[in-house]
Each structure stands twice: as structure tokens, then as C-alpha cells.
Design a protein around this motif. Structure first.
Motif, mmCIF file in Angstrom:
data_model
loop_
_atom_site.group_PDB
_atom_site.id
_atom_site.type_symbol
_atom_site.label_atom_id
_atom_site.label_comp_id
_atom_site.label_asym_id
_atom_site.label_seq_id
_atom_site.Cartn_x
_atom_site.Cartn_y
_atom_site.Cartn_z
ATOM 1 N N VAL A 35 0.871 -1.176 0.000
ATOM 2 C CA VAL A 35 0.000 0.000 0.000
ATOM 3 C C VAL A 35 0.907 1.225 0.000
ATOM 4 C CG1 VAL A 35 -1.835 1.244 1.210
ATOM 5 C CG2 VAL A 35 -1.768 -1.265 1.301
ATOM 6 N N GLU A 36 0.889 1.964 -1.101
ATOM 7 C CA GLU A 36 1.734 3.168 -1.218
ATOM 8 C C GLU A 36 1.073 4.365 -0.549
ATOM 9 O OE1 GLU A 36 4.743 3.375 -2.194
ATOM 10 O OE2 GLU A 36 4.973 1.371 -3.019
ATOM 11 N N SER A 37 -0.230 4.539 -0.808
ATOM 12 C CA SER A 37 -0.956 5.657 -0.191
ATOM 13 C C SER A 37 -2.448 5.347 -0.235
ATOM 14 C CB SER A 37 -0.673 6.971 -0.933
ATOM 15 O OG SER A 37 -1.105 6.879 -2.277
ATOM 16 N N TYR A 38 -3.168 5.946 0.705
ATOM 17 C CA TYR A 38 -4.627 5.799 0.677
ATOM 18 C C TYR A 38 -5.224 6.920 1.498
ATOM 19 C CZ TYR A 38 -6.409 4.478 5.316
ATOM 20 O OH TYR A 38 -6.851 4.521 6.612
ATOM 21 N N THR A 39 -6.477 7.238 1.210
ATOM 22 C CA THR A 39 -7.196 8.189 2.053
ATOM 23 C C THR A 39 -8.698 7.979 1.893
ATOM 24 O OG1 THR A 39 -7.269 10.523 2.728
ATOM 25 C CG2 THR A 39 -7.391 10.104 0.384
ATOM 26 N N VAL A 40 -9.443 8.376 2.922
ATOM 27 C CA VAL A 40 -10.907 8.387 2.860
ATOM 28 C C VAL A 40 -11.336 9.832 3.096
ATOM 29 C CG1 VAL A 40 -13.049 7.528 3.879
ATOM 30 C CG2 VAL A 40 -11.056 6.020 3.748
ATOM 31 N N GLU A 41 -11.971 10.419 2.097
ATOM 32 C CA GLU A 41 -12.350 11.839 2.162
ATOM 33 C C GLU A 41 -13.874 11.955 2.175
ATOM 34 O OE1 GLU A 41 -12.011 15.817 2.455
ATOM 35 O OE2 GLU A 41 -10.247 14.517 2.369
ATOM 36 N N PRO A 42 -14.466 12.538 3.250
ATOM 37 C CA PRO A 42 -15.931 12.628 3.305
ATOM 38 C C PRO A 42 -16.499 13.469 2.162
ATOM 39 C CG PRO A 42 -14.909 13.418 5.352
ATOM 40 C CD PRO A 42 -13.806 13.156 4.397
ATOM 41 N N LEU A 43 -17.699 13.124 1.736
ATOM 42 C CA LEU A 43 -18.398 13.882 0.690
ATOM 43 C C LEU A 43 -19.478 14.758 1.320
ATOM 44 C CD1 LEU A 43 -19.006 11.162 -2.054
ATOM 45 C CD2 LEU A 43 -17.849 13.348 -2.424
ATOM 46 N N PRO A 44 -19.760 15.923 0.733
ATOM 47 C CA PRO A 44 -20.880 16.728 1.235
ATOM 48 C C PRO A 44 -22.191 15.937 1.115
ATOM 49 C CG PRO A 44 -19.574 17.960 -0.383
ATOM 50 C CD PRO A 44 -19.083 16.554 -0.415
ATOM 51 N N ALA A 45 -23.103 16.187 2.039
ATOM 52 C CA ALA A 45 -24.387 15.459 2.046
ATOM 53 C C ALA A 45 -25.085 15.593 0.694
ATOM 54 C CB ALA A 45 -25.276 16.012 3.152
ATOM 55 N N ASN A 46 -25.646 14.485 0.238
ATOM 56 C CA ASN A 46 -26.460 14.429 -0.986
ATOM 57 C C ASN A 46 -25.713 14.739 -2.288
ATOM 58 O OD1 ASN A 46 -28.750 13.796 0.608
ATOM 59 N ND2 ASN A 46 -29.005 15.974 1.070
ATOM 60 N N SER A 47 -24.373 14.735 -2.264
ATOM 61 C CA SER A 47 -23.653 14.933 -3.534
ATOM 62 C C SER A 47 -23.661 13.636 -4.350
ATOM 63 C CB SER A 47 -22.226 15.434 -3.299
ATOM 64 O OG SER A 47 -21.555 14.641 -2.352
ATOM 65 N N VAL A 48 -23.806 12.491 -3.634
ATOM 66 C CA VAL A 48 -24.036 11.200 -4.310
ATOM 67 C C VAL A 48 -25.271 10.585 -3.656
ATOM 68 C CG1 VAL A 48 -23.125 8.890 -4.797
ATOM 69 C CG2 VAL A 48 -21.578 10.849 -4.805
ATOM 70 N N VAL A 49 -26.276 10.270 -4.460
ATOM 71 C CA VAL A 49 -27.522 9.716 -3.918
ATOM 72 C C VAL A 49 -27.719 8.316 -4.490
ATOM 73 C CG1 VAL A 49 -30.015 10.021 -3.715
ATOM 74 C CG2 VAL A 49 -28.513 12.036 -3.714
ATOM 75 N N GLU A 50 -27.722 7.325 -3.583
ATOM 76 C CA GLU A 50 -27.875 5.919 -3.989
ATOM 77 C C GLU A 50 -26.978 5.578 -5.185
ATOM 78 O OE1 GLU A 50 -31.931 4.628 -4.248
ATOM 79 O OE2 GLU A 50 -32.363 5.335 -2.224
ATOM 80 N N LYS A 51 -25.710 5.955 -5.047
ATOM 81 C CA LYS A 51 -24.643 5.620 -6.003
ATOM 82 C C LYS A 51 -24.688 6.398 -7.316
ATOM 83 C CE LYS A 51 -23.448 1.295 -3.870
ATOM 84 N NZ LYS A 51 -22.845 0.003 -4.008
ATOM 85 N N SER A 52 -25.613 7.383 -7.437
ATOM 86 C CA SER A 52 -25.608 8.271 -8.611
ATOM 87 C C SER A 52 -25.047 9.621 -8.191
ATOM 88 C CB SER A 52 -27.024 8.484 -9.147
ATOM 89 O OG SER A 52 -27.446 7.345 -9.832
ATOM 90 N N ILE A 53 -24.119 10.164 -8.989
ATOM 91 C CA ILE A 53 -23.534 11.466 -8.653
ATOM 92 C C ILE A 53 -24.548 12.560 -8.955
ATOM 93 C CG2 ILE A 53 -21.695 13.116 -9.201
ATOM 94 C CD1 ILE A 53 -19.824 10.783 -9.710
ATOM 95 N N ALA A 54 -24.931 13.317 -7.919
ATOM 96 C CA ALA A 54 -25.899 14.400 -8.081
ATOM 97 C C ALA A 54 -25.202 15.753 -8.252
ATOM 98 C CB ALA A 54 -26.844 14.437 -6.876
ATOM 99 N N ASP A 55 -23.981 15.886 -7.716
ATOM 100 C CA ASP A 55 -23.241 17.152 -7.776
ATOM 101 C C ASP A 55 -21.788 16.861 -8.180
ATOM 102 O OD1 ASP A 55 -21.881 19.523 -7.314
ATOM 103 O OD2 ASP A 55 -22.999 20.017 -5.493
ATOM 104 N N VAL A 56 -21.545 16.931 -9.495
ATOM 105 C CA VAL A 56 -20.219 16.567 -10.024
ATOM 106 C C VAL A 56 -19.124 17.465 -9.453
ATOM 107 C CG1 VAL A 56 -18.829 16.393 -12.142
ATOM 108 C CG2 VAL A 56 -21.166 15.551 -12.138
ATOM 109 N N GLU A 57 -19.422 18.780 -9.304
ATOM 110 C CA GLU A 57 -18.401 19.718 -8.791
ATOM 111 C C GLU A 57 -17.997 19.368 -7.361
ATOM 112 O OE1 GLU A 57 -20.926 20.782 -10.656
ATOM 113 O OE2 GLU A 57 -19.776 21.565 -12.365
#
Length: 353
Positions: A35-57
Motif C-alpha cells: 500500500v503506497e498511499s490511501y485516504t478516505v475523504e468525506p463527501l458533502p451530504a447528498n452529492s451522491v444519492v444511492e450511487k448516482s452522482i448528483a453534484d459533479v463539482e
């Protein structure tokens, strides 16, 4: 001499889930991964809804932060679309047909199998091998997804500073990562039927593997968000505070018996229900082992409870158990995030195809 050699250019696995971006970079020396590098970065609420991207930006910005935090130098990524957004079909073709001719023939015939106009879908195929029914033909796996599902992911990656070189399917990425888990099982998982239950924030995905190959997949709406919302409601916290306290502790004494235990019971029911769907639609009436993945797999003792209630040996997914780690990866962080990194791991492994 570079000990951990990689095919150039290296490619990160980029899992865009409903609540976080999971980024993972692997290298390989001989048969061993690092493992060279990894991270988990939280997403703003509702930017992805049920695995569909709602807010690409918003998703692109989160990817940019993940790239920066991980310290990866890679500019290429493998991403995946959800299984529910993909139509797959195994078709039979004459084995004498070359790749280019096959591509032309599939393009001409695809509208028989795809219920959308072909100019609205992204289509790919993979030759699986000789057909069991006729040795002069080959089985070909056809996979198609609406172009918007693919384009939203590639656009978000680009906004984050990455080029999506591969767009995979989550179920295939899970199967890819499962090979690492299977290697740690008796007989390497050969001939066994193993259920991988990925319980994320909003979705539960069951992938059943037989002989290390995926034979069934199903998604249901259920996940850790329900626990977070119950904490929020019960203790008058914001959604973010509830999420933090769920991970870090410090909640009142009644949290475990009155909130966490009922949620664990719901998880057990969900696993049982998912398996029942599988049994009722297949010739199988049992599985040999359950592997728990996703963020909810980190809930203490959940594996023991599921094993006890289902009567099936249960373990927690850790695809990194046999990997070495670079100096910038904290072992305790990776260990706690490991169950939710299965798809990112399966995608990162595509670097070595």
C-alpha cells in the motif's frame, strides 16, 4: 534499483461511494503488494444519492482533496459504476471471430440485449472462454451502462486532477479484491460458495462468489446512515456530530443497549434477507462462509452476532492483511478502514492487469 516496480503510469483505485471518496494506490514486487498511499475523504451530504452522482463539482472537489491528502503522484485512476446501473449479458460468438470483427458484430447485435438507444450507452465486452455448450463458440460478457453514469464519474475524476483510464463495475472490482481474501482461506476458496456482504452508508450489496467467481449480486437500500440518523434524533446532535460520535465514542450509557444493539439486529436481519433472495433465485440453499465488508463491518462483534444467528462462519474483510505498507500509511487507520476499501482495492489492482 526500484524494488516495487509498477507498470507506468501507476493508477489509483477511486471508489466514489454515497458518503466518501476512497482512494488507494498499490505497488507490487514479485507476488506481493504494498500500500503506497490511501485516504478516505468525506463527501458533502447528498452529492451522491444511492450511487448516482448528483453534484459533479462537489465530488470533484472531494477527489482533489483526497489526492492532495494521500500524497499520490499518480494522475490516472480506475473508477466503477454501481452494479444496478449496468446491464450484463453473456452471449455466444463463433471462436473463429477476431477481436475487431467481434467488436463490429457486437455493436450490430447489441440492441437485442440493451433496452436503451445505443447512442445513449457505453458498451464493453470481455471474452470469458470456450462455451460449455459448444467448443466451437466462446462465451462473451457484454456490459453496458447509460453514458451519464460513466461520464459523471470521469468528469468528477477530471475535476479532481485525475484521468479515468478504466471504468469498471463495482461487482467486478469486488470480485477482484475478493481474490486476496480467498488466498487466506482453506484451499484458496476453491469449490466454496462465499457471500460477501458490503454494508455501506446507504446501500447493502450482496456478492456471492463460487469458486472465486461472482455468481450473484443484489443491492438493497440499507446502511449505516440509519444508525447515524438515530443517534442524531436521540441525542439532539447535528448529522456530522452524530457521525463523529458513532466512530469516536463518548455517547451516553444507554447508546449501546438502546441504539446500537437494535441496529445490529437490523443488520443481521438484512444479511439473512439478502441470502434468502439468493437462495430463492438459485439452486443453492446455503453458503460456506460470510465475509462482511463496508463501513458497518467495523461495528464491534458484528461478525460473531451474524455467525451465531445464521449458523455460518463469518469474518471481516481485510484485503490488506498480507500487504506491506509504505511509511506514509498508518497501520491502525488502514486496519479500521479496510472493510470499506474492498472496491477501491479491486480497482487499484487493475494497475497490474
Amino acid at each position: 534499483m526500484q524494488l516495487f516496480s509498477r507498470k507506468n503510469p501507476p493508477m489509483v483505485g477511486l471508489d466514489i461511494s454515497s458518503t466518501a471518496i476512497k482512494l488507494l494506490e498499490l505497488s507490487r514486487s514479485g507476488g506481493r503488494y504494498r500500500v503506497e498511499s490511501y485516504t478516505v475523504e468525506p463527501l458533502p451530504a447528498n452529492s451522491v444519492v444511492e450511487k448516482s452522482i448528483a453534484d459533479v463539482e462537489a465530488v470533484g472537489e472531494a477527489i482533489r482533496r483526497a489526492v492532495k491528502r494521500s500524497g499520490t503522484k499518480s494522475k490516472h485512476a480506475a473508477v466503477a459504476v454501481a452494479g444496478s446501473a449496468v446491464i450484463t449479458k453473456v452471449i455466444s460468438m463463433p471462436s473463429s471471430v477476431g477481436d475487431d470483427e467481434m467488436e463490429t458484430q457486437i455493436s450490430l447485435e447489441a440492441d437485442q440485449y440493451i433496452p436503451y438507444p445505443l447512442d445513449e450507452v457505453n458498451l464493453d465486452f470481455e471474452v470469458l472462454g470456450p462455451s460449455a455448450k459448444n467448443p466451437e463458440r466462446v462465451d462473451v460478457l457484454l456490459a453496458a451502462s447509460r453514458s451519464e453514469n460513466v461520464e459523471s464519474r470521469t468528469a468528477a475524476a477530471e475535476l479532481g486532477g485525475l484521468t479515468a483510464r478504466i471504468v469498471d463495475v463495482e461487482a467486478f472490482a469486488m470480485e477482484n479484491a475478493f481474490t486476496l481474501i480467498a488466498e487466506m482461506m482453506e484451499d484458496g476458496g476453491a469449490g466454496r460458495t462465499i457471500a460477501v456482504v458490503d454494508i455501506g452508508a446507504t446501500m447493502t450489496t450482496l456478492n456471492v462468489m463460487h469458486d472465486r467467481k461472482s455468481i450473484y449480486t443484489r443491492e438493497q437500500v440499507f446502511g449505516g446512515k440509519q444508525l447515524t440518523e438515530e443517534i442524531q434524533r436521540r441525542y439532539g446532535l447535528s448529522y456530522e456530530e452524530a457521525g463523529l460520535s458513532k466512530k469516536q465514542g463518548g455517547l451516553p450509557d444507554n447508546y449501546i443497549p438502546e441504539v446500537l444493539e437494535p441496529f445490529k439486529e437490523s443488520m443481521v436481519q438484512q444479511v439473512g434477507r439478502s441470502l434468502q433472495f439468493f437462495f430463492s433465485s438459485s439452486p443453492y440453499n446455503g453458503v460456506d462462509h460470510i465475509v462482511l465488508a463496508g463501513g458497518c463491518a467495523s461495528i464491534p462483534d458484528i461478525d460473531e452476532l451474524i455467525a451465531q444467528k445464521t449458523g455460518t462462519e463469518t469474518s471481516i474483510a481485510n484485503p490488506f492483511a498480507n500487504m506491506s505498507l509504505s511509511g506514509k500509511v498508518r497501520p491502525e487507520s488502514l486496519s479500521s478502514d479496510a472493510p470499506s476499501m474492498m472496491i477501491a482495492c479491486g480497482l487499484a489492482l487493475r494497475s497490474f492487469d
